[in-house]
Scaffold this motif. Structure first.
Motif, PDB file in Angstrom:
ATOM      1  N   UNK A 294      27.655  33.346-116.985  1.00 25.74           N
ATOM      2  CA  UNK A 294      28.279  34.351-116.642  1.00 25.74           C
ATOM      3  C   UNK A 294      29.269  35.273-117.231  1.00 25.74           C
ATOM      4  N   UNK A 295      29.791  34.501-117.764  1.00 31.92           N
ATOM      5  CA  UNK A 295      30.757  34.847-118.684  1.00 31.92           C
ATOM      6  C   UNK A 295      29.947  35.605-120.290  1.00 31.92           C
ATOM      7  N   UNK A 296      28.832  34.943-120.442  1.00 33.67           N
ATOM      8  CA  UNK A 296      28.077  35.372-121.333  1.00 33.67           C
ATOM      9  C   UNK A 296      27.664  36.226-120.920  1.00 33.67           C
ATOM     10  N   UNK A 297      27.274  36.841-119.376  1.00 32.55           N
ATOM     11  CA  UNK A 297      26.481  37.894-119.056  1.00 32.55           C
ATOM     12  C   UNK A 297      26.905  38.715-118.914  1.00 32.55           C
ATOM     13  N   UNK A 298      28.088  38.628-118.734  1.00 35.95           N
ATOM     14  CA  UNK A 298      29.139  40.010-118.702  1.00 35.95           C
ATOM     15  C   UNK A 298      30.181  40.196-120.522  1.00 35.95           C
ATOM     16  N   UNK A 308      39.226  44.114-121.605  1.00 31.57           N
ATOM     17  CA  UNK A 308      38.729  44.972-122.081  1.00 31.57           C
ATOM     18  C   UNK A 308      37.458  45.285-120.529  1.00 31.57           C
ATOM     19  N   UNK A 309      36.379  46.555-120.678  1.00 29.97           N
ATOM     20  CA  UNK A 309      35.588  46.625-119.617  1.00 29.97           C
ATOM     21  C   UNK A 309      34.773  45.449-119.472  1.00 29.97           C
ATOM     22  N   UNK A 310      34.528  44.443-119.824  1.00 32.49           N
ATOM     23  CA  UNK A 310      33.238  43.864-119.430  1.00 32.49           C
ATOM     24  C   UNK A 310      34.472  42.615-118.403  1.00 32.49           C
ATOM     25  N   UNK A 311      35.627  42.805-119.311  1.00 34.64           N
ATOM     26  CA  UNK A 311      36.541  41.517-117.758  1.00 34.64           C
ATOM     27  C   UNK A 311      36.605  42.151-116.730  1.00 34.64           C
ATOM     28  N   UNK A 312      36.932  43.489-117.052  1.00 32.13           N
ATOM     29  CA  UNK A 312      37.317  43.832-115.628  1.00 32.13           C
ATOM     30  C   UNK A 312      35.745  44.223-114.832  1.00 32.13           C
ATOM     31  N   UNK A 313      34.866  44.324-115.337  1.00 29.33           N
ATOM     32  CA  UNK A 313      33.298  44.422-115.053  1.00 29.33           C
ATOM     33  C   UNK A 313      33.303  43.142-113.852  1.00 29.33           C
ATOM     34  N   UNK A 314      33.681  41.929-114.580  1.00 28.92           N
ATOM     35  CA  UNK A 314      33.767  40.891-113.946  1.00 28.92           C
ATOM     36  C   UNK A 314      34.967  40.354-112.492  1.00 28.92           C
ATOM     37  N   UNK A 315      35.915  40.846-113.319  1.00 26.16           N
ATOM     38  CA  UNK A 315      37.622  40.929-112.508  1.00 26.16           C
ATOM     39  C   UNK A 315      36.590  41.847-110.762  1.00 26.16           C
ATOM     40  N   UNK A 316      36.134  42.833-110.874  1.00 25.98           N
ATOM     41  CA  UNK A 316      35.595  43.220-109.671  1.00 25.98           C
ATOM     42  C   UNK A 316      35.107  42.688-109.057  1.00 25.98           C
ATOM     43  N   UNK A 317      34.099  41.882-109.676  1.00 23.58           N
ATOM     44  CA  UNK A 317      32.974  41.263-108.567  1.00 23.58           C
ATOM     45  C   UNK A 317      33.919  40.113-107.942  1.00 23.58           C
ATOM     46  N   UNK A 346      29.281  53.452-129.654  1.00 20.69           N
ATOM     47  CA  UNK A 346      30.437  52.963-129.669  1.00 20.69           C
ATOM     48  C   UNK A 346      31.566  52.532-127.780  1.00 20.69           C
ATOM     49  N   UNK A 347      31.141  53.868-127.118  1.00 16.24           N
ATOM     50  CA  UNK A 347      31.162  53.318-125.836  1.00 16.24           C
ATOM     51  C   UNK A 347      30.199  52.940-124.780  1.00 16.24           C
ATOM     52  N   UNK A 348      29.239  52.915-125.367  1.00 18.77           N
ATOM     53  CA  UNK A 348      27.487  51.999-124.439  1.00 18.77           C
ATOM     54  C   UNK A 348      28.241  50.089-125.638  1.00 18.77           C
ATOM     55  N   UNK A 349      28.340  50.519-125.878  1.00 16.88           N
ATOM     56  CA  UNK A 349      28.238  48.877-126.843  1.00 16.88           C
ATOM     57  C   UNK A 349      29.225  47.878-126.064  1.00 16.88           C
ATOM     58  N   UNK A 350      30.214  48.758-125.320  1.00 17.77           N
ATOM     59  CA  UNK A 350      31.085  48.261-124.907  1.00 17.77           C
ATOM     60  C   UNK A 350      31.344  48.433-123.598  1.00 17.77           C
ATOM     61  N   UNK A 351      30.465  49.529-123.080  1.00 19.25           N
ATOM     62  CA  UNK A 351      30.177  49.346-121.771  1.00 19.25           C
ATOM     63  C   UNK A 351      28.660  48.833-120.856  1.00 19.25           C
ATOM     64  N   UNK A 352      27.617  49.128-121.515  1.00 25.82           N
ATOM     65  CA  UNK A 352      26.262  48.935-121.183  1.00 25.82           C
ATOM     66  C   UNK A 352      26.072  47.139-120.218  1.00 25.82           C
ATOM     67  N   UNK A 353      26.353  46.201-121.682  1.00 24.58           N
ATOM     68  CA  UNK A 353      25.868  44.692-121.017  1.00 24.58           C
ATOM     69  C   UNK A 353      26.658  44.778-119.756  1.00 24.58           C
ATOM     70  N   UNK A 358      27.032  42.849-113.986  1.00 25.79           N
ATOM     71  CA  UNK A 358      27.821  43.757-112.627  1.00 25.79           C
ATOM     72  C   UNK A 358      26.154  43.678-112.179  1.00 25.79           C
ATOM     73  N   UNK A 359      25.269  44.107-112.015  1.00 24.90           N
ATOM     74  CA  UNK A 359      24.256  44.515-111.092  1.00 24.90           C
ATOM     75  C   UNK A 359      23.900  43.162-110.831  1.00 24.90           C
ATOM     76  N   UNK A 360      23.332  42.736-112.298  1.00 26.17           N
ATOM     77  CA  UNK A 360      22.684  41.227-111.775  1.00 26.17           C
ATOM     78  C   UNK A 360      23.464  40.153-111.342  1.00 26.17           C
ATOM     79  N   UNK A 361      24.490  40.331-111.272  1.00 30.44           N
ATOM     80  CA  UNK A 361      25.208  38.862-110.583  1.00 30.44           C
ATOM     81  C   UNK A 361      25.649  39.519-109.191  1.00 30.44           C
ATOM     82  N   UNK A 362      25.813  40.534-109.163  1.00 31.22           N
ATOM     83  CA  UNK A 362      26.002  40.744-107.480  1.00 31.22           C
ATOM     84  C   UNK A 362      24.914  40.475-107.170  1.00 31.22           C
ATOM     85  N   UNK A 363      23.613  40.766-107.331  1.00 35.68           N
ATOM     86  CA  UNK A 363      22.288  40.591-106.898  1.00 35.68           C
ATOM     87  C   UNK A 363      21.804  38.386-106.853  1.00 35.68           C
ATOM     88  N   UNK A 364      21.974  38.629-108.029  1.00 42.72           N
ATOM     89  CA  UNK A 364      22.096  37.103-107.701  1.00 42.72           C
ATOM     90  C   UNK A 364      23.228  36.242-106.859  1.00 42.72           C
TER      91      UNK A 364
END
Length: 479
Positions: A294-298, A308-317, A346-353, A358-364
């Motif tokens: 899961x950590x690697x997914x985000x 980071x944005x990645x940590x925040x997306x995981x926190x949101x879930x 630069x921003x896509x590198x920080x946010x796209x993954x 988040x979509x994949x994790x919520x679906x899972x």
């Protein structure tokens, strides 16, 4: 609603003359005869779950707000005509009568900075800067025809978050907390997570405005206590804290019964919420419980102290999994007046993954179908640079309120769906225009709320999130 403007009956009786205090006393005696006094009665929690107007598809919302305005022309709205016209002046007829922050009359066309390709079964065309989103494009709905009323960052950010361009109005999360309550009893109903730089709209974007302040967003920190001072000081044990809270609660109940100020109830809820959070917060913040997969997914890092944005997306879930109604995730630094290619990259590198994860994790987890995810900024970016001289030097884009792109997923939204279109320059909407208030009405619709009926009376008027003009949920977006 200001309690000074809406006096309670008991407060009126207590403070006015002509012997009405006796009537108040009689009222209290009548309550006592039933065995319950106002001071003894436990007020209904403002977070108690409330029924929706009609069956809801979504129970909760995660709003990924890209503050600064992403360039839709370099991410979602591919326009080959811009590449053909690059370096040429924009036709005067296009910008006649328009107001911009920095655009000059001799502004030159700037073509797409990246290549585009179609992805998924739906064939959605997006930029090569979002390879992770490309993998989940069949799970989202892309809206390329959004418009707004504001062309400067602060009012536009406020407009998206509160429905109004000036500070002081309740935020969307506050409206939902007020209208639907919460499914969590040990976490706030509305949580705010921030990454990147500063936000032009500031804290007014998650304020409760004229709603009871208990409904305002609670910002979480990225390290230490998620909320300042939630932990006990050294030497102060749990029993001493509980005794103190019980005494304060009893005193507040008496004061609430006497004067009816709803802010007293807010304080009572805040004390009790903080007490409950002391046991919940350490577990919530502990990413070590998450599987490495899961950590690697985000792309999340449990040791990251920069939020980071990645940590925040995981926190949101994790938050919505625990019953939080509305999670606002802000990622700043999308304002690219120069080097739009470098900025988007630069921003896509920080946010796209993390967005795709988040979509994949919520679906899972089986939660995507009743969790509404929203992505977007406050407005879009122009098809031209700020002046012809700037074409070779800065290659940036200006603010563009006429047309921009958002996407939504889950919670009753059609998947693998594209909606709306702009002209060949990406300047104006030519098909299915969607106003920001229409987006807000659609969000409420997914949650089972009629946006015209979610109101609050303030200063003699019934206010609502979607303003006074006529707007509608976009029913074509609903599954």
């Amino acid at each position: 609603m200001n309690w000074l403007q809406e006096q309670t009956r008991r407060h009126f009786f207590r403070n006015c003359g002509v012997g009405l205090g006796k009537i108040a006393l009689a009222s209290l005696l009548a309550e006592s005869s039933l065995g319950i006094t106002a001071a003894q009665a436990e007020p209904i929690s403002p977070f108690a779950p409330k029924p929706s107007h009609f069956p809801a598809k979504a129970k909760r919302v995660i709003y990924l707000f890209m503050a600064g305005a992403p360039s839709q022309l370099d991410m979602f709205d591919y326009k080959p005509k811009l590449a053909e016209m690059e370096g040429k002046p924009i036709p005067p007829s296009v910008i006649a009568g328009q107001r911009y922050a920095f655009i000059q009359p001799d502004a030159a066309v700037l073509g797409p900075r990246f290549s585009f390709a179609k992805h998924g079964e739906c064939g959605a065309e997006i930029s090569d800067q979002m390879p992770h989103l490309a993998k989940v494009v069949d799970d989202i709905a892309i809206i390329r025809s959004v418009t707004t009323d504001h062309f400067n960052h602060a009012p536009a950010q406020l407009f998206c978050n509160t429905g109004n361009g000036v500070p002081g109005r309740p935020s969307m999360g506050s409206w939902l907390s007020y209208g639907l309550g919460s499914e969590a009893n040990d976490l706030p109903s509305f949580v705010v997570l921030k990454s990147g730089g500063s936000l032009s709209g500031g804290a007014a974007m998650w304020n409760a405005g004229f709603l009871p302040s208990v409904h305002q967003g609670v910002p979480f920190r990225g390290q230490g206590d998620p909320i300042l001072h939630v932990s006990n000081p050294t030497g102060y044990d749990d029993q001493a804290q509980r005794d103190s809270l019980d005494l304060i609660r009893d005193l507040n109940r008496q004061q609430l019964a006497q004067i009816g100020d709803p802010e007293i109830k807010t304080r009572m809820e805040a004390y009790e919420m903080a007490y409950r959070m002391q046991s919940r917060a350490p577990e919530l913040m502990d990413f070590a419980q998450e599987a490495k997969e899961t950590l690697d997914l985000y792309g999340a890092d449990p040791k990251d102290t920069k939020k980071s944005f990645a940590n925040n997306c995981l926190m949101a879930r994790r938050l919505v999994q625990r019953g939080v109604r509305f999670v606002q995730v802000y990622q700043a630094d999308w304002d690219h007046h120069s080097d739009v290619a470098g900025g988007v990259r630069s921003q896509c590198r920080k946010t796209d993954q993390a967005c795709a994860a988040l979509i994949q994790d919520l679906k899972r987890c089986g939660m995507l179908e009743d969790t509404l995810v929203i992505w977007g900024g406050e407005f879009g970016r122009t098809p031209m640079v700020e002046s012809s001289a700037a074409l070779g030097r800065s290659q940036g884009r200006d603010h563009h309120p006429q047309a921009f792109t958002m996407w939504m997923a889950g919670g009753g939204i059609k998947s693998g769906f594209s909606y709306g279109a702009t002209d060949e320059l990406g300047f104006n909407v030519v098909e299915n225009k969607v106003h920001v208030h229409d987006i807000q009405a659609t969000i409420l619709q997914c949650l089972g709320i009629d946006h015209t009926k979610l109101t609050f009376r303030h200063r003699g008027l019934n206010f609502k999130l979607t303003g006074v003009e006529e707007h509608h949920p976009v029913l074509d977006l609903l599954a």
